[in-house]
Design a protein around this motif. Structure first.
Motif, mmCIF file in Angstrom:
data_model
loop_
_atom_site.group_PDB
_atom_site.id
_atom_site.type_symbol
_atom_site.label_atom_id
_atom_site.label_comp_id
_atom_site.label_asym_id
_atom_site.label_seq_id
_atom_site.Cartn_x
_atom_site.Cartn_y
_atom_site.Cartn_z
ATOM 1 N N GLN A 102 40.562 37.511 33.598
ATOM 2 C CA GLN A 102 40.562 36.761 34.850
ATOM 3 C C GLN A 102 39.187 36.128 34.960
ATOM 4 O OE1 GLN A 102 43.302 36.494 36.343
ATOM 5 N NE2 GLN A 102 43.052 35.861 38.457
ATOM 6 N N ARG A 112 41.404 31.669 37.101
ATOM 7 C CA ARG A 112 42.582 31.511 36.273
ATOM 8 C C ARG A 112 42.720 32.734 35.355
ATOM 9 N NH1 ARG A 112 42.892 27.886 39.328
ATOM 10 N NH2 ARG A 112 43.452 25.683 38.992
ATOM 11 N N GLU A 138 41.681 42.959 44.285
ATOM 12 C CA GLU A 138 42.982 42.272 44.290
ATOM 13 C C GLU A 138 43.743 42.551 43.003
ATOM 14 O OE1 GLU A 138 43.942 37.686 43.999
ATOM 15 O OE2 GLU A 138 43.261 38.184 46.023
ATOM 16 N N GLN A 143 47.909 42.144 41.797
ATOM 17 C CA GLN A 143 47.980 40.687 41.936
ATOM 18 C C GLN A 143 47.307 40.026 40.737
ATOM 19 O OE1 GLN A 143 49.544 38.874 44.063
ATOM 20 N NE2 GLN A 143 49.795 39.970 45.970
ATOM 21 N N ASN A 146 48.639 35.580 40.623
ATOM 22 C CA ASN A 146 48.861 34.842 41.875
ATOM 23 C C ASN A 146 50.344 34.546 42.084
ATOM 24 O OD1 ASN A 146 46.035 34.671 42.432
ATOM 25 N ND2 ASN A 146 45.877 32.967 41.001
#
Length: 231
Positions: A102, A112, A138, A143, A146
């Motif tokens: 990430q 991204r 997150e 997650q 997204n």
């Protein structure tokens, strides 16, 4: 046993460190609990990880660990051209046997997910960045991409697959109610939309989406499309 189970999932440079550490342990003396021959009966049956170039793996780990920006050459698909990206790699994660990072992409000006095996070159720079702790939190909650999440899911499983389905935790915080006829009902508080659809569809009708109604309708539409293509 830890080495046997973890080795297939590690990046090349990680595996090298694990092997070296294990060799040192074996050289200094065998533990009373060790039985090397017994490890041959431990089978890793979860599939193989996508292969990643060893040098790229080492550079990614170095940049990630030290919060260094990288100049990367990335190809989204075999037919796409390689693009140069300036990236800040904030986290690494393994999803469905594929390693991802990430990263903040300076070209796209946003975070991204990048497949590590799609990098053709990685060069760490001297420029550093500060790791985003909110992003890490997150990611830890699941997650990763997204993706759209669905809540309050209920799935009915027929008795033929009930034993297999009840063997494992498919989604976080799921609960299972065993029914008198041998079937079972799963209640899943929250799951990625595409993951839950693919999971239900993969059992060829043994699982039935009960709620929410939107999930049921989407699976019906997918089933009709699948039938049209196979008539």
């Amino acid at each position: 046993l830890t080495r046997k189970m973890s080795a297939p999932n590690l990046l090349p440079s990680m595996k090298e460190h694990l092997d070296t550490g294990m060799d040192v342990q074996l050289t200094t003396g065998m533990s009373d609990n060790a039985n090397i021959s017994a490890l041959n009966s431990v089978i890793c049956a979860t599939g193989k990880i996508t292969q990643i170039d060893a040098d790229i793996s080492q550079n990614i780990l170095h940049a990630w660990k030290n919060c260094l920006q990288v100049k990367a050459h990335y190809r989204k698909s075999r037919s796409a051209q390689t693009e140069e990206r300036l990236l800040d790699i904030h986290a690494l994660f393994l999803a469905d046997k594929v390693w991802y990072c990430q990263a903040y992409c300076h070209k796209r000006q946003g975070f991204r997910s990048f497949c590590l095996h799609k990098f053709s070159a990685i060069r760490p720079l001297n420029t550093s960045f500060e790791r985003n702790e909110e992003l890490i939190t997150e990611l830890q909650s699941g997650q990763f991409f997204n993706v759209k999440m669905i809540t309050n899911i209920e799935v009915l499983c027929d008795k033929e697959q009930a034993g297999y389905i009840s063997d494992r935790e498919w989604f976080e915080n799921q609960t299972i109610d065993f029914l008198e006829d041998g079937s079972l009902r799963l209640k899943i508080p929250r799951a990625p939309e595409q993951a839950i659809k693919s999971w239900i569809s993969s059992f060829s009708g043994s699982l039935e989406a009960i709620a929410p109604s939107s999930l049921r309708q989407d699976i019906q539409a997918a089933a009709r499309k699948l039938l049209e293509k196979h008539c």
